[in-house]
Design an enzyme around this catalytic site. Structure first.
Site, mmCIF file in Angstrom:
data_model
loop_
_atom_site.group_PDB
_atom_site.id
_atom_site.type_symbol
_atom_site.label_atom_id
_atom_site.label_comp_id
_atom_site.label_asym_id
_atom_site.label_seq_id
_atom_site.Cartn_x
_atom_site.Cartn_y
_atom_site.Cartn_z
ATOM 1 N N GLU A 221 -25.851 19.831 -0.789
ATOM 2 C CA GLU A 221 -24.763 20.090 0.161
ATOM 3 C C GLU A 221 -23.690 19.062 -0.165
ATOM 4 O OE1 GLU A 221 -24.632 22.524 2.302
ATOM 5 O OE2 GLU A 221 -26.674 23.259 2.158
ATOM 6 N N CYS A 255 -16.940 17.061 5.780
ATOM 7 C CA CYS A 255 -16.994 17.748 4.484
ATOM 8 C C CYS A 255 -16.173 19.029 4.475
ATOM 9 C CB CYS A 255 -18.445 18.061 4.133
ATOM 10 S SG CYS A 255 -19.274 19.038 5.397
HETATM 11 P P1 NAD Z 1 -22.743 9.637 -0.966
HETATM 12 O O1 NAD Z 1 -22.942 10.670 -2.008
HETATM 13 O O2 NAD Z 1 -22.111 8.355 -1.366
HETATM 14 O O3 NAD Z 1 -24.126 9.243 -0.253
HETATM 15 C C1 NAD Z 1 -24.976 10.199 0.356
HETATM 16 C C2 NAD Z 1 -26.398 9.693 0.385
HETATM 17 O O4 NAD Z 1 -26.822 9.490 -0.952
HETATM 18 C C3 NAD Z 1 -26.624 8.352 1.114
HETATM 19 O O5 NAD Z 1 -27.797 8.432 1.890
HETATM 20 C C4 NAD Z 1 -26.818 7.376 -0.018
HETATM 21 O O6 NAD Z 1 -27.716 6.328 0.338
HETATM 22 C C5 NAD Z 1 -27.442 8.238 -1.092
HETATM 23 N N1 NAD Z 1 -27.190 7.733 -2.453
HETATM 24 C C6 NAD Z 1 -26.172 6.977 -2.876
HETATM 25 N N2 NAD Z 1 -26.292 6.710 -4.195
HETATM 26 C C7 NAD Z 1 -27.435 7.321 -4.602
HETATM 27 C C8 NAD Z 1 -28.112 7.420 -5.853
HETATM 28 N N3 NAD Z 1 -27.640 6.820 -6.943
HETATM 29 N N4 NAD Z 1 -29.251 8.147 -5.916
HETATM 30 C C9 NAD Z 1 -29.726 8.773 -4.812
HETATM 31 N N5 NAD Z 1 -29.126 8.712 -3.609
HETATM 32 C C10 NAD Z 1 -27.994 7.997 -3.495
HETATM 33 O O7 NAD Z 1 -21.893 10.373 0.178
HETATM 34 P P2 NAD Z 1 -21.294 9.768 1.508
HETATM 35 O O8 NAD Z 1 -20.135 8.880 1.163
HETATM 36 O O9 NAD Z 1 -22.356 9.251 2.375
HETATM 37 O O10 NAD Z 1 -20.732 11.113 2.202
HETATM 38 C C11 NAD Z 1 -19.510 11.672 1.863
HETATM 39 C C12 NAD Z 1 -19.654 12.868 0.943
HETATM 40 O O11 NAD Z 1 -20.611 13.773 1.471
HETATM 41 C C13 NAD Z 1 -18.362 13.662 0.841
HETATM 42 O O12 NAD Z 1 -18.169 14.063 -0.499
HETATM 43 C C14 NAD Z 1 -18.605 14.876 1.724
HETATM 44 O O13 NAD Z 1 -17.844 16.010 1.394
HETATM 45 C C15 NAD Z 1 -20.059 15.101 1.495
HETATM 46 N N6 NAD Z 1 -20.652 15.832 2.625
HETATM 47 C C16 NAD Z 1 -21.087 17.103 2.422
HETATM 48 C C17 NAD Z 1 -21.591 17.827 3.486
HETATM 49 C C18 NAD Z 1 -22.085 19.244 3.321
HETATM 50 O O14 NAD Z 1 -22.744 19.731 4.239
HETATM 51 N N7 NAD Z 1 -21.810 19.903 2.231
HETATM 52 C C19 NAD Z 1 -21.675 17.251 4.754
HETATM 53 C C20 NAD Z 1 -21.220 15.941 4.902
HETATM 54 C C21 NAD Z 1 -20.718 15.233 3.840
#
Ligand code: NAD
Length: 481
Positions: A221, A255
């Site tokens: 997602e 998002c």
């Molecule tokens: P992010 O990708 O930085 O982090 C998301 C999660 O991934 C966190 O729990 C983090 O700890 C984990 N993570 C970080 N680095 C990682 C790695 N190397 N390996 C595995 N896991 C890792 O995203 P964010 O800044 O928390 O959220 C914002 C993003 O999420 C935006 O791009 C937004 O559009 C997207 N988003 C999508 C949806 C959806 O339903 N499609 C909903 C909300 C947010």
């Protein structure tokens, strides 16, 4: 301890949790209807019991998050999802009888929906309750256990979720894992039976690579640039009002927030005026207004300010909507900004905005607007404003996106009777409602043969009379399309 030792021990601890959960799952892999309902009920009870603490924890994590938003966009949709799953679960769990081909005459065929086992859920910071618990509802309904990795940028919410789920569930049903990127990295290396990752496209790629080792099914997602297109005939004030409502939520850190808006060329200033006026009515002040959410971290705020500076330096016009002309020194609040004269070299044009900035892009014809969208990555959502349903249909057919709202923004996310998910760079797989149940189940095809067995008649040595009769009969059936 070296960092290799540390990651080794994090992995070992997480793996031990997963192992214990899987062992317990393996004792009763056919999770009964009653057990699934009991889990949904306990989640419902826990949420009602902890709702105020959750609202307050999210408020702390953001330094200010409107309580009404947390209630409306996080708590209520999870409760709604639980109710919807409860209402439909018996029907979804039923094995479904399927058409049996002539070749298998005498046999019965059906599909058996089986839990996968243990689902790993990775949560971003922007909706730290909803995006952890909504996949959990789907995973529970489908009979699974789950481990939830919360976001390091919403640590207070993580703690309350851990306490709430720890109180109402055993560690063999659900475990909350709090921690930073090093924990997330090890978490996504685990051999889950399904991984649901919600986050950025960039990290989504890393998660997909890590998952390739164990090959669990993966639901991604992700994010992206979700456009809003306003047709020339649509009252611009009305469109601006509807977009301003959505863009103001969580200060644009959603998002599915409209990332940019395509406006007929002659109506750009009218849109800017109407958007400013509507946003100012919703938020007459910003700095100390609890209704206007702050930016999650200093780093995210700096990123947004840098992107505005980058656009300004490259010739964009920036309108800051700061109705009470306040200073934001010492806070993580950022007023809303409209950006016009956007060019492709600007970061606001290239990257997902994820904050209170809205580029306004002029277009000449509707086909130009459609081409603009189609030349870019397939977005998570697309919004179209037009009373003409034929043109609405045209947009549906000619563009790709995870979901669509017509004359509205964002609300498709809370409809349980529809799949939610992106396409291509904005994600893969779906959850919510029935699609969630299917996503977290293995649809196992089953053939049940009766006492009659004609295989020994038609089987090798081939070319026997029964075989020839059967093939000729079939070919006659297939003579016509
Ligand atoms: P992010 O990708 O930085 O982090 C998301 C999660 O991934 C966190 O729990 C983090 O700890 C984990 N993570 C970080 N680095 C990682 C790695 N190397 N390996 C595995 N896991 C890792 O995203 P964010 O800044 O928390 O959220 C914002 C993003 O999420 C935006 O791009 C937004 O559009 C997207 N988003 C999508 C949806 C959806 O339903 N499609 C909903 C909300 C947010």
């Amino acid at each position: 301890m070296t960092s290799a030792d540390t990651s080794h021990s994090i992995y070992d601890q997480l793996n031990a949790s997963l192992g214990a959960m899987r062992k317990s799952y393996n004792c009763t892999p056919d999770t009964s209807y009653d057990e699934r309902i009991s889990r949904l009920k306990r989640l419902h009870t826990g949420l009602l019991e902890y709702k105020d603490r959750l609202v307050s924890a999210v408020n702390q994590d953001f330094s200010n998050r409107a309580s009404a938003e947390t209630m409306m966009i996080e708590i209520l949709p999870v409760l709604e999802g639980i109710r919807y799953n409860k209402k439909n679960l018996r029907k979804w769990m039923k094995q479904s009888d399927r058409h049996t081909p002539l070749m298998l005459m005498g046999a019965k065929t059906k599909v058996h929906y089986q839990p996968l086992g243990v689902v790993g859920i990775v949560v971003p910071w922007n909706f730290p309750i909803f995006l952890g618990l909504s996949p959990l509802v789907g995973a529970f309904a489908a009979g699974n256990r789950a481990m939830i990795k919360t976001s390091e940028f919403a640590p207070e919410t993580g703690k309350v979720l851990e306490e709430m789920l720890g109180k109402h569930f055993s560690e063999h049903e659900v475990v909350v894992v709090n921690g930073g990127v090093e924990v997330a990295t090890e978490f996504t290396r685990l051999a889950f039976d399904h991984i649901v990752f919600t986050g950025s496209t960039q990290v989504g790629r890393i998660v997909m690579r890590a998952a390739a080792e164990n090959l669990p099914p993966v639901t991604l997602e992700l994010g992206g640039k979700s456009p809003a297109i306003i047709h020339d005939s649509f009252p611009i004030e009305e469109a601006a009002k509807r977009i301003a409502f959505g863009k103001g939520l969580n200060a644009g850190q959603v998002c599915v927030s409209p990332d940019y808006v395509l406006v007929p060329k002659s109506k750009v200033s009218e849109f800017a005026e109407a958007f400013t006026s509507s946003f100012s009515q919703h938020y007459p002040t910003l700095r100390d207004n609890p209704d206007y959410t702050a930016i999650i971290t200093e780093r995210q705020r700096d990123r947004l300010v840098d992107n505005l500076n980058d656009a300004k330096q490259k010739g964009a016009l920036i309108r800051t909507i700061n109705p009470a002309n306040e200073s934001f020194e010492g806070t993580r609040k950022l007023p809303m900004h409209l950006v016009t004269n956007v060019t492709p070299d600007m970061r606001v044009f290239q990257e997902e905005i994820f904050g209170p900035i809205l580029p306004v892009i002029p277009y000449d014809t509707l086909d130009d607007a459609i081409d603009y969208v189609n030349e870019r990555d397939r977005p998570l959502a697309l919004y179209y404003f037009d009373w003409d349903s034929n043109r609405g249909e045209k947009i549906l057919k000619k563009t790709h996106s995870g979901g669509v709202c017509i004359n509205e923004v964002m609300t498709h996310t809370v409809v349980d009777d529809m799949p939610f998910g992106g396409v291509g760079p904005s994600g893969m797989g779906h959850y919510h409602g029935k699609e969630g149940f299917l996503n977290f189940s293995k649809a196992k095809g089953v053939v049940i043969k009766g006492k009659l067995d004609a295989n020994h008649l038609i089987g090798a040595p081939w070319n026997n009379k029964y075989f020839n009769f059967f093939v000729n009969f079939q070919l006659r059936r297939f003579k016509k399309f």
